[in-house]
Design a protein around this motif. Structure first.
Motif, PDB file in Angstrom:
ATOM      1  N   ALA A 115       0.820  -1.213   0.000  1.00 33.38           N
ATOM      2  CA  ALA A 115       0.000   0.000   0.000  1.00 33.38           C
ATOM      3  C   ALA A 115       0.852   1.259   0.000  1.00 33.38           C
ATOM      4  O   ALA A 115       0.397   2.316  -0.447  1.00 33.38           O
ATOM      5  CB  ALA A 115      -0.922  -0.008   1.221  1.00 33.38           C
ATOM      6  N   ASP A 116       2.094   1.158   0.482  1.00 29.55           N
ATOM      7  CA  ASP A 116       2.959   2.336   0.559  1.00 29.55           C
ATOM      8  C   ASP A 116       3.964   2.408  -0.581  1.00 29.55           C
ATOM      9  O   ASP A 116       4.979   3.088  -0.491  1.00 29.55           O
ATOM     10  CB  ASP A 116       3.706   2.366   1.898  1.00 29.55           C
ATOM     11  CG  ASP A 116       4.590   1.137   2.112  1.00 29.55           C
ATOM     12  OD1 ASP A 116       4.445   0.158   1.343  1.00 29.55           O
ATOM     13  OD2 ASP A 116       5.426   1.162   3.033  1.00 29.55           O
ATOM     14  N   ASP A 117       3.686   1.708  -1.693  1.00 26.87           N
ATOM     15  CA  ASP A 117       4.548   1.839  -2.863  1.00 26.87           C
ATOM     16  C   ASP A 117       4.584   3.307  -3.301  1.00 26.87           C
ATOM     17  O   ASP A 117       3.552   4.001  -3.252  1.00 26.87           O
ATOM     18  CB  ASP A 117       4.013   0.978  -4.013  1.00 26.87           C
ATOM     19  CG  ASP A 117       4.874  -0.251  -4.261  1.00 26.87           C
ATOM     20  OD1 ASP A 117       5.849  -0.458  -3.508  1.00 26.87           O
ATOM     21  OD2 ASP A 117       4.570  -1.007  -5.201  1.00 26.87           O
ATOM     22  N   PRO A 118       5.718   3.803  -3.765  1.00 30.10           N
ATOM     23  CA  PRO A 118       5.806   5.193  -4.223  1.00 30.10           C
ATOM     24  C   PRO A 118       4.833   5.489  -5.354  1.00 30.10           C
ATOM     25  O   PRO A 118       4.517   4.602  -6.165  1.00 30.10           O
ATOM     26  CB  PRO A 118       7.261   5.318  -4.701  1.00 30.10           C
ATOM     27  CG  PRO A 118       8.000   4.245  -3.971  1.00 30.10           C
ATOM     28  CD  PRO A 118       7.011   3.113  -3.820  1.00 30.10           C
ATOM     29  N   LEU A 119       4.377   6.732  -5.433  1.00 29.90           N
ATOM     30  CA  LEU A 119       3.410   7.130  -6.451  1.00 29.90           C
ATOM     31  C   LEU A 119       3.896   6.834  -7.870  1.00 29.90           C
ATOM     32  O   LEU A 119       3.113   6.329  -8.685  1.00 29.90           O
ATOM     33  CB  LEU A 119       3.073   8.610  -6.312  1.00 29.90           C
ATOM     34  CG  LEU A 119       2.076   9.172  -7.340  1.00 29.90           C
ATOM     35  CD1 LEU A 119       0.747   8.434  -7.266  1.00 29.90           C
ATOM     36  CD2 LEU A 119       1.884  10.675  -7.126  1.00 29.90           C
ATOM     37  N   PRO A 120       5.157   7.129  -8.222  1.00 31.66           N
ATOM     38  CA  PRO A 120       5.604   6.812  -9.593  1.00 31.66           C
ATOM     39  C   PRO A 120       5.449   5.334  -9.934  1.00 31.66           C
ATOM     40  O   PRO A 120       5.120   4.993 -11.078  1.00 31.66           O
ATOM     41  CB  PRO A 120       7.086   7.227  -9.582  1.00 31.66           C
ATOM     42  CG  PRO A 120       7.172   8.274  -8.527  1.00 31.66           C
ATOM     43  CD  PRO A 120       6.203   7.826  -7.470  1.00 31.66           C
ATOM     44  N   ASP A 121       5.684   4.456  -8.961  1.00 28.10           N
ATOM     45  CA  ASP A 121       5.520   3.028  -9.202  1.00 28.10           C
ATOM     46  C   ASP A 121       4.063   2.679  -9.453  1.00 28.10           C
ATOM     47  O   ASP A 121       3.741   1.862 -10.333  1.00 28.10           O
ATOM     48  CB  ASP A 121       6.043   2.230  -8.011  1.00 28.10           C
ATOM     49  CG  ASP A 121       7.554   2.264  -7.901  1.00 28.10           C
ATOM     50  OD1 ASP A 121       8.188   2.953  -8.723  1.00 28.10           O
ATOM     51  OD2 ASP A 121       8.097   1.599  -7.009  1.00 28.10           O
ATOM     52  N   ARG A 122       3.163   3.293  -8.682  1.00 31.72           N
ATOM     53  CA  ARG A 122       1.741   3.008  -8.860  1.00 31.72           C
ATOM     54  C   ARG A 122       1.248   3.479 -10.225  1.00 31.72           C
ATOM     55  O   ARG A 122       0.458   2.801 -10.886  1.00 31.72           O
ATOM     56  CB  ARG A 122       0.927   3.658  -7.739  1.00 31.72           C
ATOM     57  CG  ARG A 122       1.268   3.129  -6.350  1.00 31.72           C
ATOM     58  CD  ARG A 122       0.161   3.396  -5.359  1.00 31.72           C
ATOM     59  NE  ARG A 122      -0.128   4.809  -5.198  1.00 31.72           N
ATOM     60  CZ  ARG A 122       0.460   5.606  -4.304  1.00 31.72           C
ATOM     61  NH1 ARG A 122       1.403   5.114  -3.508  1.00 31.72           N
ATOM     62  NH2 ARG A 122       0.131   6.877  -4.197  1.00 31.72           N
TER      63      ARG A 122
END
Length: 211
Positions: A115-122
């Motif tokens: 859930a805390d993956d970085p925004l660019p990864d998402r």
């Protein structure tokens, strides 16, 4: 161990055979076209089959084996249900033969991500997911077949695959995925699959693998 490898001419499959032979295992490589096997795989017994969607024909290749490893999947963006269909045949053959252990390669988007993956990864996942949606849908159905089966399965879920070297240094998460995991070599995916084959904690689980 006595090991059978499906998809042995693919990138992960070739590495599975190579590493298993190097480790001293008794290996059977199941292929549709034996001429596509590179010379380094000569230490394995080659089982050439014109069709991989006939469970009865596959039974001889899985009977009496300690573990079955599968690199089966689409070679392009058009999945055509290949992972679901061919893995279903492997499962039926294994159940008929009484062979229990199965480890397959899937893909990271099929399982949960941190859930805390970085925004660019998402954001990157959304773009890739849209482009490769047919492949991921096929793999999702394949995993549903695994869950319904009587086998002791493990689904290994890598992110973007590379042709990098075998390092033996990567992260694994049973039931999840390593945070910010973006790539892993095919050689290390094969290494992880062989290692997980003997791990009781990975039975009937999806396992995320990445650097």
């Amino acid at each position: 161990m006595r090991i059978t490898v499906f998809g042995a001419t693919g990138g992960v499959g070739r590495e599975l055979v190579r590493q298993a032979v190097a480790a001293g295992h008794e290996v059977t490589a199941v292929v549709r076209d034996a001429s596509r096997l590179p010379a380094p795989l000569s230490g394995a017994r080659v089982c050439a089959m014109a069709r991989l969607d006939d469970p009865e024909a596959l039974r001889e290749a899985v009977e009496g084996r300690d573990v079955v490893l599968s690199g089966l999947g689409s070679r392009g963006r058009k999945a055509d249900g290949v992972a679901e269909r061919l893995t279903g045949s492997v499962l039926a053959a294994m159940e008929a033969a009484g062979t229990r252990r199965l480890v397959v390669v899937s893909a990271a988007p099929v399982g949960p991500r941190p859930a805390d993956d970085p925004l660019p990864d998402r954001l990157a996942r959304k773009v890739v997911g849209a482009v490769l949606k047919e492949i991921y849908a096929d793999l999702t159905r394949m995993e549903a077949e695994l869950a319904r089966s009587a086998t002791d399965w493990t689904s290994v879920r890598p992110p973007k695959l590379t042709d990098g070297p075998l390092t033996g240094t990567y992260r694994t998460v049973v039931g999840g995925f390593p945070r910010s995991g973006r790539t892993i070599s095919r050689a290390d995916v094969a290494h992880a699959m062989l290692a997980l084959a003997g791990d009781p904690a990975a039975v009937k689980q999806g396992v995320g693998v990445a650097y």
